[in-house]
Write a protein that holds these residues in place. Structure first.
Motif, PDB file in Angstrom:
ATOM      1  N   ARG A   5       0.828  -1.217   0.000  1.00  0.00           N
ATOM      2  CA  ARG A   5       0.000   0.000   0.000  1.00  0.00           C
ATOM      3  C   ARG A   5       0.858   1.262   0.000  1.00  0.00           C
ATOM      4  O   ARG A   5       0.503   2.260  -0.606  1.00  0.00           O
ATOM      5  CB  ARG A   5      -0.921   0.005   1.218  1.00  0.00           C
ATOM      6  CG  ARG A   5      -2.099  -0.923   1.089  1.00  0.00           C
ATOM      7  CD  ARG A   5      -3.016  -0.806   2.310  1.00  0.00           C
ATOM      8  NE  ARG A   5      -4.154  -1.664   2.202  1.00  0.00           N
ATOM      9  CZ  ARG A   5      -4.165  -2.940   2.548  1.00  0.00           C
ATOM     10  NH1 ARG A   5      -3.088  -3.502   3.037  1.00  0.00           N
ATOM     11  NH2 ARG A   5      -5.257  -3.658   2.407  1.00  0.00           N
ATOM     12  N   GLU A   6       1.958   1.209   0.726  1.00  0.00           N
ATOM     13  CA  GLU A   6       2.813   2.390   0.879  1.00  0.00           C
ATOM     14  C   GLU A   6       3.966   2.444  -0.122  1.00  0.00           C
ATOM     15  O   GLU A   6       4.604   3.487  -0.256  1.00  0.00           O
ATOM     16  CB  GLU A   6       3.414   2.422   2.293  1.00  0.00           C
ATOM     17  CG  GLU A   6       2.396   2.501   3.406  1.00  0.00           C
ATOM     18  CD  GLU A   6       1.801   1.148   3.780  1.00  0.00           C
ATOM     19  OE1 GLU A   6       2.448   0.112   3.538  1.00  0.00           O
ATOM     20  OE2 GLU A   6       0.678   1.132   4.306  1.00  0.00           O
ATOM     21  N   ALA A   7       4.262   1.341  -0.775  1.00  0.00           N
ATOM     22  CA  ALA A   7       5.422   1.278  -1.662  1.00  0.00           C
ATOM     23  C   ALA A   7       5.275   2.265  -2.821  1.00  0.00           C
ATOM     24  O   ALA A   7       4.291   2.220  -3.549  1.00  0.00           O
ATOM     25  CB  ALA A   7       5.599  -0.130  -2.193  1.00  0.00           C
ATOM     26  N   PRO A   8       6.247   3.150  -2.998  1.00  0.00           N
ATOM     27  CA  PRO A   8       6.137   4.159  -4.053  1.00  0.00           C
ATOM     28  C   PRO A   8       6.285   3.594  -5.460  1.00  0.00           C
ATOM     29  O   PRO A   8       5.940   4.253  -6.431  1.00  0.00           O
ATOM     30  CB  PRO A   8       7.279   5.128  -3.735  1.00  0.00           C
ATOM     31  CG  PRO A   8       8.276   4.301  -2.992  1.00  0.00           C
ATOM     32  CD  PRO A   8       7.473   3.290  -2.226  1.00  0.00           C
ATOM     33  N   PHE A   9       6.782   2.384  -5.580  1.00  0.00           N
ATOM     34  CA  PHE A   9       7.011   1.815  -6.901  1.00  0.00           C
ATOM     35  C   PHE A   9       5.846   0.981  -7.412  1.00  0.00           C
ATOM     36  O   PHE A   9       5.908   0.450  -8.508  1.00  0.00           O
ATOM     37  CB  PHE A   9       8.304   0.984  -6.918  1.00  0.00           C
ATOM     38  CG  PHE A   9       8.426   0.029  -5.771  1.00  0.00           C
ATOM     39  CD1 PHE A   9       7.829  -1.204  -5.816  1.00  0.00           C
ATOM     40  CD2 PHE A   9       9.151   0.391  -4.643  1.00  0.00           C
ATOM     41  CE1 PHE A   9       7.937  -2.084  -4.742  1.00  0.00           C
ATOM     42  CE2 PHE A   9       9.267  -0.480  -3.579  1.00  0.00           C
ATOM     43  CZ  PHE A   9       8.664  -1.720  -3.632  1.00  0.00           C
ATOM     44  N   CYS A  10       4.761   0.829  -6.636  1.00  0.00           N
ATOM     45  CA  CYS A  10       3.569   0.119  -7.098  1.00  0.00           C
ATOM     46  C   CYS A  10       2.639   1.094  -7.815  1.00  0.00           C
ATOM     47  O   CYS A  10       2.392   2.194  -7.338  1.00  0.00           O
ATOM     48  CB  CYS A  10       2.809  -0.500  -5.921  1.00  0.00           C
ATOM     49  SG  CYS A  10       3.595  -1.929  -5.205  1.00  0.00           S
ATOM     50  N   THR A  11       2.125   0.648  -8.946  1.00  0.00           N
ATOM     51  CA  THR A  11       1.142   1.457  -9.668  1.00  0.00           C
ATOM     52  C   THR A  11      -0.234   1.250  -9.039  1.00  0.00           C
ATOM     53  O   THR A  11      -0.449   0.311  -8.262  1.00  0.00           O
ATOM     54  CB  THR A  11       1.079   1.051 -11.148  1.00  0.00           C
ATOM     55  OG1 THR A  11       0.550  -0.285 -11.236  1.00  0.00           O
ATOM     56  CG2 THR A  11       2.450   1.118 -11.815  1.00  0.00           C
ATOM     57  N   ASP A  12      -1.179   2.098  -9.413  1.00  0.00           N
ATOM     58  CA  ASP A  12      -2.548   1.942  -8.927  1.00  0.00           C
ATOM     59  C   ASP A  12      -3.135   0.604  -9.380  1.00  0.00           C
ATOM     60  O   ASP A  12      -3.854  -0.042  -8.627  1.00  0.00           O
ATOM     61  CB  ASP A  12      -3.429   3.090  -9.405  1.00  0.00           C
ATOM     62  CG  ASP A  12      -3.094   4.406  -8.713  1.00  0.00           C
ATOM     63  OD1 ASP A  12      -2.449   4.379  -7.647  1.00  0.00           O
ATOM     64  OD2 ASP A  12      -3.489   5.458  -9.246  1.00  0.00           O
ATOM     65  N   ALA A  13      -2.804   0.186 -10.597  1.00  0.00           N
ATOM     66  CA  ALA A  13      -3.299  -1.100 -11.100  1.00  0.00           C
ATOM     67  C   ALA A  13      -2.700  -2.252 -10.293  1.00  0.00           C
ATOM     68  O   ALA A  13      -3.404  -3.213  -9.955  1.00  0.00           O
ATOM     69  CB  ALA A  13      -2.968  -1.255 -12.580  1.00  0.00           C
ATOM     70  N   GLU A  14      -1.427  -2.171  -9.964  1.00  0.00           N
ATOM     71  CA  GLU A  14      -0.806  -3.220  -9.152  1.00  0.00           C
ATOM     72  C   GLU A  14      -1.433  -3.279  -7.766  1.00  0.00           C
ATOM     73  O   GLU A  14      -1.702  -4.362  -7.236  1.00  0.00           O
ATOM     74  CB  GLU A  14       0.700  -2.989  -9.049  1.00  0.00           C
ATOM     75  CG  GLU A  14       1.424  -3.253 -10.362  1.00  0.00           C
ATOM     76  CD  GLU A  14       2.848  -2.752 -10.374  1.00  0.00           C
ATOM     77  OE1 GLU A  14       3.657  -3.327 -11.126  1.00  0.00           O
ATOM     78  OE2 GLU A  14       3.175  -1.785  -9.646  1.00  0.00           O
ATOM     79  N   ARG A  15      -1.700  -2.126  -7.189  1.00  0.00           N
ATOM     80  CA  ARG A  15      -2.368  -2.100  -5.881  1.00  0.00           C
ATOM     81  C   ARG A  15      -3.774  -2.697  -5.977  1.00  0.00           C
ATOM     82  O   ARG A  15      -4.222  -3.402  -5.072  1.00  0.00           O
ATOM     83  CB  ARG A  15      -2.435  -0.676  -5.338  1.00  0.00           C
ATOM     84  CG  ARG A  15      -1.106  -0.170  -4.828  1.00  0.00           C
ATOM     85  CD  ARG A  15      -1.262   1.201  -4.164  1.00  0.00           C
ATOM     86  NE  ARG A  15       0.017   1.680  -3.725  1.00  0.00           N
ATOM     87  CZ  ARG A  15       0.865   2.389  -4.457  1.00  0.00           C
ATOM     88  NH1 ARG A  15       0.542   2.745  -5.686  1.00  0.00           N
ATOM     89  NH2 ARG A  15       2.029   2.773  -3.974  1.00  0.00           N
ATOM     90  N   ALA A  16      -4.459  -2.419  -7.078  1.00  0.00           N
ATOM     91  CA  ALA A  16      -5.798  -2.972  -7.278  1.00  0.00           C
ATOM     92  C   ALA A  16      -5.750  -4.497  -7.367  1.00  0.00           C
ATOM     93  O   ALA A  16      -6.657  -5.168  -6.870  1.00  0.00           O
ATOM     94  CB  ALA A  16      -6.427  -2.386  -8.539  1.00  0.00           C
ATOM     95  N   ALA A  17      -4.710  -5.057  -7.952  1.00  0.00           N
ATOM     96  CA  ALA A  17      -4.571  -6.514  -8.049  1.00  0.00           C
ATOM     97  C   ALA A  17      -4.140  -7.126  -6.719  1.00  0.00           C
ATOM     98  O   ALA A  17      -4.533  -8.249  -6.389  1.00  0.00           O
ATOM     99  CB  ALA A  17      -3.567  -6.873  -9.144  1.00  0.00           C
ATOM    100  N   LEU A  18      -3.340  -6.407  -5.964  1.00  0.00           N
ATOM    101  CA  LEU A  18      -2.856  -6.936  -4.685  1.00  0.00           C
ATOM    102  C   LEU A  18      -3.941  -6.946  -3.604  1.00  0.00           C
ATOM    103  O   LEU A  18      -3.924  -7.807  -2.716  1.00  0.00           O
ATOM    104  CB  LEU A  18      -1.650  -6.130  -4.208  1.00  0.00           C
ATOM    105  CG  LEU A  18      -0.363  -6.380  -4.997  1.00  0.00           C
ATOM    106  CD1 LEU A  18       0.672  -5.314  -4.673  1.00  0.00           C
ATOM    107  CD2 LEU A  18       0.176  -7.767  -4.727  1.00  0.00           C
ATOM    108  N   ALA A  19      -4.887  -6.036  -3.683  1.00  0.00           N
ATOM    109  CA  ALA A  19      -5.931  -5.950  -2.652  1.00  0.00           C
ATOM    110  C   ALA A  19      -6.776  -7.227  -2.556  1.00  0.00           C
ATOM    111  O   ALA A  19      -6.941  -7.762  -1.455  1.00  0.00           O
ATOM    112  CB  ALA A  19      -6.811  -4.726  -2.875  1.00  0.00           C
ATOM    113  N   PRO A  20      -7.312  -7.765  -3.657  1.00  0.00           N
ATOM    114  CA  PRO A  20      -8.070  -9.017  -3.511  1.00  0.00           C
ATOM    115  C   PRO A  20      -7.161 -10.187  -3.148  1.00  0.00           C
ATOM    116  O   PRO A  20      -7.573 -11.094  -2.425  1.00  0.00           O
ATOM    117  CB  PRO A  20      -8.743  -9.221  -4.870  1.00  0.00           C
ATOM    118  CG  PRO A  20      -7.944  -8.418  -5.825  1.00  0.00           C
ATOM    119  CD  PRO A  20      -7.395  -7.257  -5.030  1.00  0.00           C
TER     120      PRO A  20
END
Length: 80
Positions: A5-20
Motif C-alpha cells: 500500500r505504501e510502496a512508491p514503486f507500485c502502480t494503482d493497477a498493481e495495488r488494485a490486483a494486490l488488494a483481492p
C-alpha cells in the motif's frame, strides 16, 4: 510484499490486483473479505479476462502455499 500500500514503486493497477490477493489469502487472521470497494477498484483497472487471470493466479498461489505448508517444503527450495 507487506508494504504494497505504501510502496512508491507500485502502480494503482498493481495495488488494485494486490488488494483481492491479500483479502483472499489472509482468511485466518480475520482480514476483511473481498469487498465491493476492492472489486470496484479492480474493475477500474482490468478487463474481465484480466480479472479472471488475476483470480486464477491468486488461487494457484494459495494452493501452492498450502501444499508446501502441508508437506513442510519451503517454496523455491526444490523447485526448478
Amino acid at each position: 510484499m507487506a508494504a504494497w500500500r505504501e510502496a512508491p514503486f507500485c502502480t494503482d493497477a498493481e495495488r488494485a490486483a494486490l488488494a483481492p490477493a491479500e483479502a483472499v489469502t489472509r482468511l485466518q487472521d480475520g482480514a476483511p473479505d473481498v469487498t465491493d470497494e476492492i472489486w470496484e477498484e479492480v474493475d477500474a483497472h482490468f478487463t474481465e479476462e484480466q480479472i479472471g487471470a488475476i483470480n486464477l493466479e491468486i488461487a494457484l498461489t494459495n494452493f501452492f502455499n498450502r501444499i508446501n505448508r502441508t508437506i513442510k517444503e519451503p517454496a523455491g527450495k526444490t523447485w526448478g
